[in-house]
Design a protein around this motif. Structure first.
Motif, short mmCIF file in Angstrom:
data_model
loop_
_atom_site.label_atom_id
_atom_site.label_comp_id
_atom_site.label_asym_id
_atom_site.label_seq_id
_atom_site.Cartn_x
_atom_site.Cartn_y
_atom_site.Cartn_z
N THR A 49 2.27 20.12 -11.24
CA THR A 49 2.77 18.76 -11.05
C THR A 49 1.65 17.73 -11.10
O THR A 49 0.54 17.99 -10.65
N ARG A 50 1.97 16.57 -11.66
CA ARG A 50 1.10 15.40 -11.55
C ARG A 50 1.99 14.20 -11.27
O ARG A 50 3.21 14.23 -11.50
N SER A 51 1.39 13.11 -10.78
CA SER A 51 2.19 11.94 -10.45
C SER A 51 1.42 10.66 -10.73
O SER A 51 0.18 10.65 -10.73
N TRP A 52 2.18 9.61 -10.99
CA TRP A 52 1.64 8.26 -11.05
C TRP A 52 2.16 7.54 -9.81
O TRP A 52 3.38 7.34 -9.66
N ILE A 53 1.27 7.15 -8.91
CA ILE A 53 1.67 6.43 -7.70
C ILE A 53 1.68 4.94 -8.04
O ILE A 53 0.64 4.33 -8.27
N LEU A 54 2.88 4.37 -8.06
CA LEU A 54 3.05 2.98 -8.48
C LEU A 54 2.94 2.00 -7.32
O LEU A 54 2.53 0.86 -7.52
N ALA A 55 3.34 2.43 -6.12
CA ALA A 55 3.33 1.51 -4.98
C ALA A 55 3.09 2.30 -3.71
O ALA A 55 3.55 3.44 -3.57
N ARG A 56 2.38 1.67 -2.77
CA ARG A 56 2.14 2.22 -1.44
C ARG A 56 2.02 1.05 -0.49
O ARG A 56 1.71 -0.08 -0.90
N PRO A 57 2.28 1.24 0.81
CA PRO A 57 2.16 0.11 1.73
C PRO A 57 0.76 -0.48 1.75
O PRO A 57 -0.24 0.24 1.85
N ILE A 58 0.69 -1.80 1.63
CA ILE A 58 -0.57 -2.53 1.68
C ILE A 58 -0.38 -3.72 2.62
O ILE A 58 0.48 -4.58 2.38
N ALA A 59 -1.16 -3.79 3.68
CA ALA A 59 -1.06 -4.89 4.64
C ALA A 59 -1.27 -6.22 3.94
O ALA A 59 -2.17 -6.37 3.11
N PHE A 65 7.55 0.65 1.54
CA PHE A 65 7.90 1.80 0.71
C PHE A 65 6.75 2.28 -0.14
O PHE A 65 5.73 1.60 -0.30
N ALA A 66 6.94 3.48 -0.68
CA ALA A 66 6.05 4.03 -1.71
C ALA A 66 6.93 4.45 -2.88
O ALA A 66 8.08 4.86 -2.70
N GLN A 67 6.38 4.36 -4.08
CA GLN A 67 7.13 4.78 -5.28
C GLN A 67 6.19 5.54 -6.21
O GLN A 67 5.07 5.10 -6.48
#
Length: 282
Positions: A49-59, A65-67
Motif C-alpha cells: 500500500t501507498r497513500s497520498w495524504i491530502l489533508a490533516r488537521p493544522i492549527a 478531518f484528514a483525507q
C-alpha cells in the motif's frame, strides 16, 4: 461515471516545474500534477500500500478531518486500518475492487462504492483482485452528543443513490447525499456534488463548515476567497471555515467532486477535558 485516480510516476526532466499548487491562509489547492511517487506515504499495518495524504488537521487552518488517497496492490490490505480510538471514516472507491469486512459483514466495493465506518467498528480491507485498487479515506474524530445514539456502519454506492437537484436549478446543480442531512447522529457528510456544463454556485458561500473537495470528473472555475482558480479532474481543494466559495462548471461534460464537510454540532467553546476555554484554532 468516471472517477479520477492518480497513477504516480514522475515528470520528465525536460518538463517545466510550473503548476497550479498554492497554499493560502484560507484555502489550499493540490493539483493532480503533484500527486507523484515521491510524495506518497506508507501506512502502519498496511501491506502492498501507498497513500497520498491530502489533508490533516493544522492549527489556524482546517482542524476537523484528514483525507487520503490510498492505493493497494494485489494481495495487499490491512487487518486494522483505523488504529485511533473514536475515529469514524468514509471510504470511496475510484478504481479496482476493494474487499471490506465491517461488523462481520463482507462487501466488495467497485468504482463508486461508498462505505461509512462508524467510530469503534471493527473493519478490515484487502485487494483480492489482480489489479491495484484506489480509494479516498476520510477520517474524523466522532463528536458524541448526549441523548443521540451514534450512527452505525453501512455500505452503498454512487450508482445506488439518486442525485437531488438543488432548489430552482432545474438539475444544473445536484447533490448525491449518502446520509439524511436531518439525521443528527452524523457529524460529517461526504457527498458528491454534480454540475452540468454552465451550472454554478451563484453566490459566495461563507460558512462555518470546513471542506475537502476532490474533483472526480470534468473541470470548472472556483472562486476561493476572492481568487478565481481553475480546477480539473484529479485536483484537490482544501478550505478552512468561512472561506468564501463559488464556482462555474466548464463542460463539455459534468463537473463532479467528492465533498467533505463537518455538520450538525454546536460550536465548542471549552475544552471537554479541562473545562477551560478551547484553543482549537491555535
Amino acid at each position: 461515471m468516471s472517477y479520477f485516480t492518480p497513477q504516480g510516476g514522475l515528470p520528465a526532466q525536460t518538463e517545466l516545474l510550473t503548476d497550479r499548487a498554492i497554499v493560502t491562509e484560507a484555502y489550499t489547492v493540490i493539483p493532480k500534477g503533484v500527486l507523484r511517487d515521491i510524495v506518497t506515504s506508507r501506512l502502519p499495518g498496511f501491506t502492498g500500500t501507498r497513500s497520498w495524504i491530502l489533508a490533516r488537521p493544522i492549527a489556524g487552518f482546517a482542524t476537523t478531518f484528514a483525507q487520503l488517497i490510498v492505493e493497494i496492490g494485489p494481495g495487499g490490505g490491512a487487518e486494522r486500518p483505523e488504529r485511533e480510538e473514536g475515529v469514524e471514516g468514509v471510504v470511496f472507491v475510484t478504481t479496482g475492487e476493494l474487499t471490506l469486512d465491517v461488523d462481520g459483514e463482507r462487501d466488495v466495493l467497485g468504482p463508486g462504492g461508498y462505505a461509512y465506518l462508524a467510530a469503534g467498528a471493527p473493519w478490515s480491507i484487502a485487494n483480492e483482485g489482480d489489479e491495484p485498487t484506489s480509494f479516498h479515506w476520510i477520517r474524523k474524530a466522532y463528536e458524541h452528543v448526549e441523548g443521540i445514539p451514534a450512527p452505525t456502519s453501512f455500505v452503498t454506492s454512487d450508482a445506488d443513490v439518486a442525485p437531488e437537484p438543488m432548489p430552482d436549478t432545474e438539475g444544473a446543480w445536484a447533490t448525491t447525499r449518502f446520509v439524511d442531512p436531518d439525521d443528527l447522529a452524523h457529524d460529517m457528510h461526504v457527498n458528491i456534488v454534480t454540475f452540468q456544463p454552465g451550472g454554478s454556485i451563484p453566490f459566495a458561500e461563507t460558512h462555518v463548515m470546513e471542506h475537502g473537495l476532490f474533483v472526480l470528473e470534468g473541470k470548472g472555475v472556483y472562486r476561493l476567497n476572492g481568487d478565481w482558480v481553475e480546477v480539473e479532474a484529479g485536483d484537490f481543494m482544501w478550505l478552512r471555515a468561512f472561506c468564501p466559495q463559488a464556482c462555474y462548471a466548464g463542460g463539455p461534460g459534468p463537473f463532479r467532486y467528492l465533498l467533505y464537510k463537518d455538520v450538525n454540532r454546536q460550536v465548542r467553546l471549552t475544552d471537554p477535558g479541562t473545562g477551560r476555554a478551547a484553543s482549537r484554532w491555535g
